[in-house]
Design an enzyme around this catalytic site. Sequence first.
Site, mmCIF file in Angstrom:
data_model
loop_
_atom_site.group_PDB
_atom_site.id
_atom_site.type_symbol
_atom_site.label_atom_id
_atom_site.label_comp_id
_atom_site.label_asym_id
_atom_site.label_seq_id
_atom_site.Cartn_x
_atom_site.Cartn_y
_atom_site.Cartn_z
ATOM 1 C CG HIS A 19 -2.039 -1.092 0.970
ATOM 2 N ND1 HIS A 19 -2.591 -1.820 1.993
ATOM 3 C CD2 HIS A 19 -2.609 -1.567 -0.179
ATOM 4 C CE1 HIS A 19 -3.473 -2.678 1.502
ATOM 5 N NE2 HIS A 19 -3.500 -2.539 0.191
ATOM 6 C CG HIS A 42 -6.716 -11.329 -7.592
ATOM 7 N ND1 HIS A 42 -6.055 -10.945 -8.753
ATOM 8 C CD2 HIS A 42 -7.030 -12.636 -7.758
ATOM 9 C CE1 HIS A 42 -5.983 -11.984 -9.567
ATOM 10 N NE2 HIS A 42 -6.561 -13.018 -8.998
ATOM 11 C CB SER A 104 -5.808 -2.340 -2.988
ATOM 12 O OG SER A 104 -4.703 -2.993 -2.421
ATOM 13 C CD GLU A 124 -11.964 -11.507 -4.050
ATOM 14 O OE1 GLU A 124 -11.906 -12.747 -3.976
ATOM 15 O OE2 GLU A 124 -10.949 -10.762 -4.094
ATOM 16 C CG ASP A 152 -9.944 -15.264 -13.398
ATOM 17 O OD1 ASP A 152 -9.120 -14.381 -13.113
ATOM 18 O OD2 ASP A 152 -9.609 -16.428 -13.700
ATOM 19 N N GLY A 153 -10.327 -11.822 -12.161
ATOM 20 C CA GLY A 153 -9.694 -10.576 -12.547
ATOM 21 C C GLY A 153 -8.722 -10.717 -13.703
ATOM 22 C CG ASP A 178 -3.569 -7.620 -4.801
ATOM 23 O OD1 ASP A 178 -4.431 -7.689 -5.694
ATOM 24 O OD2 ASP A 178 -3.779 -7.084 -3.706
#
Length: 296
Positions: A19, A42, A104, A124, A152-153, A178
Amino acid sequence: MFSYRHAFHAGNHADVLKHITLLATMRHLMQKEAGITLIDTHAGAGLYRLDGDYSQKGAEAEDGLFKLLAAAEKLDALPEPVQDYLEQIASFNPNGQAKIYPGSPFLMHKLMRHESRDRLRLFELHPTDSKSLMSNIAQLEAGRTITVSREDGFEALKKLLPPPPSATGSKRAMVLIDPSYEIKSDYVKVANVIQEYLKRFSTGTYLVWYPIIPRPEAHELPRRLRTLANQSQKPWLNATLAIGRGPGDEGGLTASGMFVINPPFTLKDQVRKALDLVGPALARGNGKEWKVEGSN
């Protein structure tokens, strides 16, 4: 597949590194007036309670955010990226106690600019976390500036990159990748995604978080990302933080990295200054190390 929950790890040393790097990157990107598409592949639940059952179980924030807060109290001045990070955390905790940790998605939202028409796209797949994320984001009443999708990202990027042009005609995007890496195939997916999108949208800024663990795939990933960036003649940065083994450590994550492709030219110096404070503040035993490498 759905065993990973970031709530157990919120505010740990990996979040601190991730971050601080994320905010420092965004601060620079936001200096340009043109709008930007922000993507979190994610996204997790978005907000986490540090006094809840999940975070208390592992107490990982004790070796992350809380150690950093204790170190910061003893200093008259902090490096700008650390100051920014702690101020953002504080903005979610008006009573002065760090009970809420923004993930995030919420940190990115805080820096978005209405006048530039920035957009945030969140993904997500976890059924519980995606529901929590949707509920948490709904409280912002942000309208169409933020979208949340349970998908699915990795796959979702195909619909988003290259991004639509901003009002000024420029195409700008920042992507945070991530995954949990609990599935070994995530390492290959990350490398494949970066390879594909350096061809599709080579000017985007890509931030990849990864764990540093004794697994061949984990060691290979930053090397692979460096090769891909060099082949595409794109600048890169790799920041790593290892806090070392603590007394009674039962084998939890002790190190992670942030690999950034097309980083702001200011990022290397900023993250290095941040880690000069964060590293010693979080260090706890054998194996402690922190460094920042880059292509320039």
